[in-house]
Design an enzyme around this catalytic site. Structure first.
Site, short mmCIF file in Angstrom:
data_model
loop_
_atom_site.label_atom_id
_atom_site.label_comp_id
_atom_site.label_asym_id
_atom_site.label_seq_id
_atom_site.Cartn_x
_atom_site.Cartn_y
_atom_site.Cartn_z
N ASP A 10 0.85 -1.19 0.00
CA ASP A 10 0.00 0.00 0.00
C ASP A 10 0.90 1.24 0.00
O ASP A 10 1.67 1.45 0.94
CB ASP A 10 -0.86 -0.05 1.28
N ILE A 11 0.77 2.04 -1.02
CA ILE A 11 1.67 3.20 -1.17
C ILE A 11 1.49 4.21 -0.04
O ILE A 11 2.41 4.97 0.25
CB ILE A 11 1.46 3.84 -2.57
N ASP A 34 -6.10 6.92 -5.34
CA ASP A 34 -6.46 8.32 -5.03
C ASP A 34 -7.29 8.38 -3.74
O ASP A 34 -6.97 9.15 -2.81
CB ASP A 34 -7.26 8.86 -6.23
N1 AR6 Z 1 -1.43 1.49 -2.96
C1 AR6 Z 1 -0.85 1.21 -4.15
N2 AR6 Z 1 -1.53 0.94 -5.28
C2 AR6 Z 1 -2.88 0.95 -5.20
C3 AR6 Z 1 -3.57 1.25 -4.00
C4 AR6 Z 1 -2.81 1.52 -2.85
N3 AR6 Z 1 -3.36 1.83 -1.67
N4 AR6 Z 1 -4.91 1.18 -4.26
C5 AR6 Z 1 -5.05 0.85 -5.57
N5 AR6 Z 1 -3.82 0.69 -6.14
P1 AR6 Z 1 -6.52 3.36 -9.83
P2 AR6 Z 1 -6.23 4.78 -12.40
C6 AR6 Z 1 -3.47 0.35 -7.52
O1 AR6 Z 1 -7.86 2.87 -10.22
O2 AR6 Z 1 -6.43 3.53 -13.15
C7 AR6 Z 1 -9.51 7.19 -9.22
O3 AR6 Z 1 -10.88 7.21 -8.93
C8 AR6 Z 1 -4.50 -0.35 -8.35
O4 AR6 Z 1 -4.51 -1.74 -8.05
O5 AR6 Z 1 -6.32 3.86 -8.45
O6 AR6 Z 1 -5.10 5.71 -12.79
C9 AR6 Z 1 -8.99 8.55 -9.64
O7 AR6 Z 1 -9.66 9.60 -8.97
C10 AR6 Z 1 -3.98 -0.08 -9.76
O8 AR6 Z 1 -2.97 -1.01 -10.13
O9 AR6 Z 1 -6.04 4.59 -10.81
C11 AR6 Z 1 -9.28 8.59 -11.11
O10 AR6 Z 1 -10.61 8.97 -11.37
C12 AR6 Z 1 -3.32 1.30 -9.63
O11 AR6 Z 1 -3.23 1.57 -8.23
C13 AR6 Z 1 -9.08 7.14 -11.52
O12 AR6 Z 1 -9.30 6.37 -10.35
C14 AR6 Z 1 -4.10 2.41 -10.30
O13 AR6 Z 1 -5.50 2.19 -10.15
C15 AR6 Z 1 -7.67 6.89 -11.99
O14 AR6 Z 1 -7.59 5.58 -12.48
#
Ligand code: AR6
Length: 174
Positions: A10-11, A34
């Site tokens: 978890d980042i 996010d």
């Molecule tokens: N730590 C690290 N990585 C994570 C975490 C975490 N806590 N949680 C999720 N991931 P996403 P996107 C990973 O959907 O595709 C949001 O609503 C996840 O498994 O977070 O760029 C924003 O507001 C995936 O591999 O971002 C935008 O509207 C990666 O983070 C939209 O989502 C990115 O998934 C952006 O979509």
């Protein structure tokens, strides 16, 4: 050159100079990483985001902006907006994703950060194919590091939240 590494987890728990957020153009929060960053960091991150949008307007895909990190252990948060994947214009999406990594590295260096942690931008809600995104991310990072000779960065960490991304990054980096 700075060391590249892969971390599974978890980042929001990472005590590094900067973590990168996969935001949307409004910078007002959302789901995925996010949502996790805003939940764990508290309201000051959203307040900083609002001030940036009021002063400069929305953050366009491929750009990056910096806020404080609130209650997170990281020093700062770099918010970048990845591309929403579609088959049409795939090469443009590659370029936008590469720009997210370059602009975030630039922002980290501007703030004299030594270690920066990236999530797998665009590979969640935004639907970018994971294997393709991992190649773009690693190549853009290596290219940037090779082109910038004088910067503060000595460690770039790709933080993977799922098995598939972890496996892909370990193939590219280990
Ligand atoms: N730590 C690290 N990585 C994570 C975490 C975490 N806590 N949680 C999720 N991931 P996403 P996107 C990973 O959907 O595709 C949001 O609503 C996840 O498994 O977070 O760029 C924003 O507001 C995936 O591999 O971002 C935008 O509207 C990666 O983070 C939209 O989502 C990115 O998934 C952006 O979509």
């Amino acid at each position: 050159m700075a060391e590249l590494s892969v971390h599974r987890g978890d980042i929001t728990t990472m005590a590094v100079g900067a973590i990168v957020n996969a935001a949307n153009s409004s910078l007002l929060g959302g789901g995925g990483v996010d949502g996790a960053i805003h939940r764990a960091g508290g309201p000051s991150i959203l307040a900083d985001c609002r001030a940036i949008v009021e002063a400069h307007g929305p953050c366009r895909p491929g750009q990056a902006v910096v806020t404080g990190a609130g209650e997170l252990p990281a020093g700062i948060v770099i918010h970048t907006v990845g591309p929403i994947w579609s088959e049409t214009g795939a090469a443009d999406h590659d370029e936008t994703l590469a720009s997210c990594y370059r602009e975030s590295l630039f922002m980290a260096a501007t703030h004299n950060v030594r270690d920066v942690a990236f999530p797998n931008i665009s590979t969640g809600v935004y639907g970018f194919p994971k294997s393709r995104a991992a190649r773009v991310a690693v190549n853009a990072t290596i290219d940037w590091l090779e082109q910038q000779t004088d910067h503060s960065l000595d460690r770039i960490i790709f933080v993977c939240f799922d098995d598939e991304n972890e496996g892909l990054y370990r193939l590219l980096i280990d």
